[in-house]
Design a protein around this motif. Sequence first.
Motif, short mmCIF file in Angstrom:
data_model
loop_
_atom_site.label_atom_id
_atom_site.label_comp_id
_atom_site.label_asym_id
_atom_site.label_seq_id
_atom_site.Cartn_x
_atom_site.Cartn_y
_atom_site.Cartn_z
N ASP A 50 21.54 -3.81 -15.48
CA ASP A 50 22.61 -4.77 -15.76
C ASP A 50 23.17 -5.44 -14.51
OD1 ASP A 50 22.47 -4.27 -18.51
OD2 ASP A 50 23.84 -2.56 -18.33
N GLY A 51 22.45 -5.35 -13.40
CA GLY A 51 22.89 -5.99 -12.16
C GLY A 51 21.78 -6.82 -11.55
N LEU A 52 22.18 -7.73 -10.64
CA LEU A 52 21.21 -8.59 -9.97
C LEU A 52 20.58 -7.86 -8.79
CD1 LEU A 52 20.35 -11.58 -10.41
CD2 LEU A 52 21.92 -12.17 -8.56
N CYS A 53 19.26 -7.87 -8.72
CA CYS A 53 18.53 -7.22 -7.63
C CYS A 53 17.50 -8.17 -7.04
CB CYS A 53 17.82 -5.96 -8.14
SG CYS A 53 18.90 -4.57 -8.50
N SER A 54 17.12 -7.86 -5.79
CA SER A 54 16.10 -8.66 -5.11
C SER A 54 15.09 -7.73 -4.45
CB SER A 54 16.72 -9.57 -4.05
OG SER A 54 17.62 -10.49 -4.60
N ALA A 55 13.87 -8.22 -4.33
CA ALA A 55 12.83 -7.52 -3.57
C ALA A 55 11.93 -8.56 -2.94
CB ALA A 55 12.02 -6.58 -4.47
N VAL A 56 11.38 -8.24 -1.78
CA VAL A 56 10.50 -9.17 -1.06
C VAL A 56 9.07 -8.70 -1.19
CG1 VAL A 56 9.90 -10.14 1.18
CG2 VAL A 56 12.30 -9.88 0.53
N LYS A 57 8.20 -9.59 -1.65
CA LYS A 57 6.77 -9.31 -1.77
C LYS A 57 6.04 -9.97 -0.61
CE LYS A 57 6.93 -9.16 -6.83
NZ LYS A 57 6.61 -7.72 -6.98
N LEU A 58 5.07 -9.26 -0.05
CA LEU A 58 4.27 -9.77 1.07
C LEU A 58 2.84 -10.04 0.62
CD1 LEU A 58 5.41 -7.51 4.05
CD2 LEU A 58 6.42 -9.64 3.22
N PHE A 59 2.29 -11.15 1.12
CA PHE A 59 0.93 -11.56 0.79
C PHE A 59 0.18 -11.88 2.09
CE2 PHE A 59 3.86 -12.82 -2.48
CZ PHE A 59 3.22 -12.57 -3.69
N SER A 60 -1.10 -11.55 2.10
CA SER A 60 -1.97 -12.02 3.18
C SER A 60 -2.51 -13.38 2.77
CB SER A 60 -3.12 -11.05 3.42
OG SER A 60 -4.08 -11.62 4.29
N LEU A 61 -2.45 -14.35 3.68
CA LEU A 61 -2.94 -15.68 3.35
C LEU A 61 -4.46 -15.76 3.34
CD1 LEU A 61 -0.37 -17.93 5.26
CD2 LEU A 61 -0.35 -17.17 2.88
N ASP A 62 -5.10 -14.63 3.62
CA ASP A 62 -6.56 -14.57 3.57
C ASP A 62 -7.08 -13.85 2.34
OD1 ASP A 62 -6.83 -15.87 6.05
OD2 ASP A 62 -6.52 -13.98 7.13
N ALA A 63 -6.17 -13.40 1.45
CA ALA A 63 -6.61 -12.63 0.29
C ALA A 63 -5.63 -12.85 -0.86
CB ALA A 63 -6.71 -11.14 0.62
N GLU A 64 -6.08 -12.56 -2.08
CA GLU A 64 -5.24 -12.69 -3.25
C GLU A 64 -4.44 -11.41 -3.47
OE1 GLU A 64 -4.79 -15.30 -5.21
OE2 GLU A 64 -6.20 -16.55 -4.09
N GLY A 65 -3.27 -11.56 -4.05
CA GLY A 65 -2.49 -10.40 -4.49
C GLY A 65 -1.48 -9.91 -3.49
N VAL A 66 -0.52 -9.14 -4.01
CA VAL A 66 0.56 -8.56 -3.21
C VAL A 66 0.01 -7.41 -2.37
CG1 VAL A 66 2.80 -7.41 -3.28
CG2 VAL A 66 2.26 -9.20 -4.95
N ILE A 67 0.30 -7.41 -1.07
CA ILE A 67 -0.17 -6.32 -0.21
C ILE A 67 0.93 -5.30 0.07
CG2 ILE A 67 -1.95 -7.74 0.86
CD1 ILE A 67 -0.11 -7.97 3.32
N ALA A 68 2.19 -5.69 -0.10
CA ALA A 68 3.30 -4.76 0.12
C ALA A 68 4.55 -5.34 -0.53
CB ALA A 68 3.55 -4.54 1.62
N GLN A 69 5.50 -4.44 -0.85
CA GLN A 69 6.76 -4.88 -1.44
C GLN A 69 7.90 -4.05 -0.87
OE1 GLN A 69 6.97 -5.65 -5.68
NE2 GLN A 69 9.01 -4.72 -5.81
#
Length: 320
Positions: free
Chosen positions: A166-185
Amino acid sequence: RRITTVGSSSYTAIGGAADLGHDRTVRLAPFLEGVIAVSTSEVRYETVDGDSGFSLEGVFSVPGVSVSGGYCLAFDIGGSSLLTADKNGKLASAEVSGEIVSASISPTGRVAVVSSVTGYRSEVSVYDKNLKLIYRWQTPEHYVTSAVVSEDGGLLAAATVYIKNDGLCSAVKLFSLDAEGVIAQSSDYEGLCMSLWPVQNGFGMLFDNAVAMIDTSAEEKTYHPFGAALAEFDFDGDGGIALLLSPQESAERFRLLRISKKGEAGTMSVANDDVIDVAAYGEHTALLRAGSVYLYGKDLKLEKILTPTKLEPHSVLIID
């Protein structure tokens, strides 16, 4: 027509850096050896001495500007226009799909754009300095508020926001520009992530209630809650930021908080005056208060008070 003069002996001279900002819709930023201004119809750069600069045509209903290193990005918030430039003038212009939510440029000239597009909650696109598309992430699950490319140009960080317990949350996702998909969060953070910026070996994150730093594996390096409402902020060019906070105690009107990459570096109470604007660069912080500019150095030690006699300033910048 009010003339704002930068570095000139005459407060009324037309030309050079003298007439960059005629109204409050203009977005100003320190750029190289002067100031860049983005209006609804123009991108203009002038050096402090007025000896060089450029003027570029553009259409920006709600102007936005981002600068980093030797590159500048002008964009249309809620629109689709992008324009990149360096010290010699225009590099490229382009129209993006959807409506721009936020945009940033990195020290290598790579541009990260968050946009709202049909069929997805958010789209994040990365372009090179000539606005050639090099990476795109479309998500039907996450709303993205901000995105930025790392200092070396190899990673993309995107701040997502969602409801949790019931609250607002944030998270940062990291991507490599040489590959598809999230590499870390990153871990989940309470509050809205309003801005990201690259730091050495990581990223800085500005929330509505805190500031944090993560490394390139999305591991937290530092976290500092404000303990009061955020009023203004500015990046200092070294990964730290200067923050202007609303009162923590009844005796003070504002509190200035200087935060380094390792955490809090200094704090100062501003008890008597309204603070109109704040700027930071390196060890220096400037406050525009009661018509004067208060310039502070290391450890927030007051160095100068500048009081223009023929101007009514409404913003302050520190130029490298």
